[in-house]
Design an enzyme around this catalytic site. Structure first.
Site, PDB file in Angstrom:
ATOM      1  N   CYS A  43     -47.693 -42.851 -12.758  1.00  0.00           N
ATOM      2  CA  CYS A  43     -48.762 -42.317 -13.608  1.00  0.00           C
ATOM      3  C   CYS A  43     -48.303 -42.089 -15.046  1.00  0.00           C
ATOM      4  CB  CYS A  43     -49.268 -41.009 -12.994  1.00  0.00           C
ATOM      5  SG  CYS A  43     -50.276 -40.039 -14.108  1.00  0.00           S
ATOM      6  N   GLY A 184     -59.913 -55.460 -10.379  1.00  0.00           N
ATOM      7  CA  GLY A 184     -59.908 -54.064  -9.963  1.00  0.00           C
ATOM      8  C   GLY A 184     -59.703 -53.181 -11.189  1.00  0.00           C
ATOM      9  N   GLU A 205     -60.988 -63.339  -9.906  1.00  0.00           N
ATOM     10  CA  GLU A 205     -61.139 -62.384  -8.801  1.00  0.00           C
ATOM     11  C   GLU A 205     -61.514 -63.138  -7.524  1.00  0.00           C
ATOM     12  OE1 GLU A 205     -60.988 -58.909  -8.011  1.00  0.00           O
ATOM     13  OE2 GLU A 205     -61.704 -59.658  -6.092  1.00  0.00           O
ATOM     14  N   ASP A 315     -49.613 -41.615  -2.883  1.00  0.00           N
ATOM     15  CA  ASP A 315     -49.892 -43.037  -2.612  1.00  0.00           C
ATOM     16  C   ASP A 315     -49.255 -43.542  -1.320  1.00  0.00           C
ATOM     17  OD1 ASP A 315     -51.192 -43.136  -5.013  1.00  0.00           O
ATOM     18  OD2 ASP A 315     -49.964 -44.720  -5.885  1.00  0.00           O
ATOM     19  N   HIS A 447     -78.320 -29.023 -25.113  1.00  0.00           N
ATOM     20  CA  HIS A 447     -78.995 -30.141 -25.794  1.00  0.00           C
ATOM     21  C   HIS A 447     -78.494 -30.201 -27.233  1.00  0.00           C
ATOM     22  CE1 HIS A 447     -82.101 -32.957 -26.964  1.00  0.00           C
ATOM     23  NE2 HIS A 447     -82.316 -32.193 -28.036  1.00  0.00           N
TER      24      HIS A 447
END
Ligand code: NAI
Length: 468
Positions: A43, A184, A205, A315, A447
């Site tokens: 990362c 991806g 792809e 992971d 807003h």
């Protein structure tokens, strides 16, 4: 004499370092073994952070070229200084990896530079970067070794001309012709960077769509937007090899369904066809921990426990391969070890693709709900009808909210547009609290903000969107 710890963590990426820091905060004696030479894992070093540094810089360059004149800002001749662009990226990475070292010191985490291996229950050895080995006795071992890019047969990665995310983040010149294998997340983010800087980008792809896993409608809108930006898509094509000539690369591909081979010339090829768990050579067999064919550590409690006193996060276990999921895993495991509750709901982990427009989603897609036979109602609001998006001339995209037909509970949200990577957090919080679409529809949103599109989409579930 081996040192005795409460927790020894192998791997210092988002899973490992968050586990280490949380364990330290909870008063546990903790060591984290990392072999890269810097903390932060994929990362921080070669993933999320450097890619965002290049995405940010290249998008400003694009805006200066394409948008500034219309906003009444005149510029002189614009030029890319690739060395400086890479230097500012490296600065961001350096600052953040050092930040983790600071947090380790602050929370009394021992940072061990070396490669960790499990010798047996409660026993870990580090082969130290500076030479020699160190053995640790520990009550708990946490495997947080992350993932590595998957290669393709017939393609030799050299990280100079045929690259993974690592090489793609450090090219020293802007390639004239760039081919990406895989539409991806990595493919689209890297393709965006280099297209903005001037490369001719082709994305090849295998599937007949981009972004597998994303909601279909969002993926289609994204593909339209990227096409307008100059990316060429070759869907339904299977890459069979890359030949390296001195002056260029020759990429061969054939239709996924079979057919004639086609050859494309390129200067750089980025291989981004997925990642696999990185668990080789860890000594898992010494504690009876098994992996599946793709190296994914098998857990015995359905969540993080791989064996008695052995945990795994990030992971290298099941669930999405995302830094924030790994962080949550790491924190949960530290808390479980300290005797607290620890749990992560993988259905509520958001996905964000940091292109322009950004893409973000959480929960179920329409396709998943249909497949599961769940009856749902859809509310959708285009940014074209949002006053802030129109004022900023950033009107691409929409927000879509899916809610259970019977209970109105939010089941998923899918967004494409400027800033949606930040806006998705509102839905994550709402879904954590089991909110209905009406809860969001009746919540005041400032807003003029882009987030009003989220509210309007929620109003759309019950059919009272206020749209021109
Ligand atoms: P991915 O799984 O997102 O996409 C890989 C793509 O390659 C798929 O579309 C697949 O169909 C295609 N493919 C596979 N074999 C092929 C072939 N032979 N020829 C052509 N296409 C082929 O994997 P990616 O992009 O490599 O990313 C890896 C991981 O890193 C993912 O889990 C992703 O979520 C994560 N990541 C997350 C980011 C973020 O959160 N913004 C940024 C970058 C990566």
């Amino acid at each position: 004499m081996a040192e005795t710890y409460d927790v020894v963590i192998i791997g210092g990426g988002p899973g490992g370092y968050n586990c280490a820091i949380r364990a330290g905060q909870l008063g546990l004696k903790v060591a984290c073994i990392e072999s890269r030479g810097t903390l932060g894992g994929t990362c921080l070093n070669v993933g999320c952070i450097p890619s965002k540094a290049l995405l940010h810089a290249s998008d400003l360059y694009r805006a200066a070229q394409e948008d500034f004149a219309g906003l009444g800002i005149k510029t002189g001749k614009l030029e890319v200084d690739i060395d400086q662009m890479m230097a500012q990226k490296n600065d961001a990475v350096d600052g953040l990896t050092k930040g983790i070292e600071f947090l380790f010191k602050k929370n009394k985490v021992d940072y061990i530079k070396g490669r960790g291996k499990i010798l047996g229950p409660g026993k870990v050895e580090a082969t130290l970067t500076e030479g020699g080995t160190q053995t640790f006795e520990t009550k708990n071992i946490v495997i947080a070794t992350g993932s590595e890019p998957v290669g393709l047969p017939g393609i030799e990665i050299d990280e100079e001309r045929v690259v993974t995310n690592t090489g793609a983040l450090s090219l020293t010149t802007i390639p004239k012709r760039l081919i990406l294998i895989g539409a991806g997340v990595i493919g689209l983010e890297m393709g965006s960077v280099w297209a903005r800087l001037g490369s001719e980008v082709t994305v090849v792809e295998y599937l007949d769509r981009i972004l597998p896993g994303a909601d279909d409608e969002v993926a289609k809108e994204a593909q339209r937007a990227f096409k307008k930006q100059g990316l060429t898509f070759r869907l339904g094509m299977k890459v069979t090899g890359v030949e390296k000539l001195k002056s260029k690369l020759k990429l061969s591909m054939e239709p996924a369904k079979g057919g004639e081979t086609e050859v494309l010339d390129a200067d750089v090829v980025i291989v981004a066809v997925g990642r696999r768990a990185y668990t080789d050579g860890l000594g898992l067999e010494n504690v009876g921990v098994t992996t599946d064919k793709r190296g994914v550590v098998q857990v015995t409690d359905g969540h993080f426990k791989a064996a008695d006193g052995v945990w795994a996060v990030g992971d290298c276990i099941h669930g999405p391969m995302l830094a924030h999921k790994a962080e949550d895993d790491g924190t949960a495991v530290a808390e479980l070890i300290a005797g607290k509750a620890g749990h992560v709901d993988y259905n509520l982990v958001p996905s964000v693709v940091y292109t322009n427009p950004e893409i973000a989603w959480v929960g179920k897609t329409e396709e998943q709900l249909k497949a599961a036979g769940v009856e749902y109602v859809k509310g959708k609001f285009p940014f074209m009808a949002n006053s802030r998006a129109r004022t900023n001339h950033e009107t691409t995209g929409f927000v879509k909210i899916l809610a259970d037909k019977a209970t109105d509970q939010i089941l998923g949200a899918h967004m494409i547009g400027t800033g949606v990577g930040e806006m998705i957090a509102e839905i994550c919080v709402a879904m954590e609290f089991g909110a209905s679409s009406e809860d969001i529809a009746r919540t005041s949103h400032a807003h003029p903000t882009l987030s009003e599109a989220v509210r309007q989409a929620a109003m759309g579930v019950e059919g009272w969107t206020m749209q021109m």
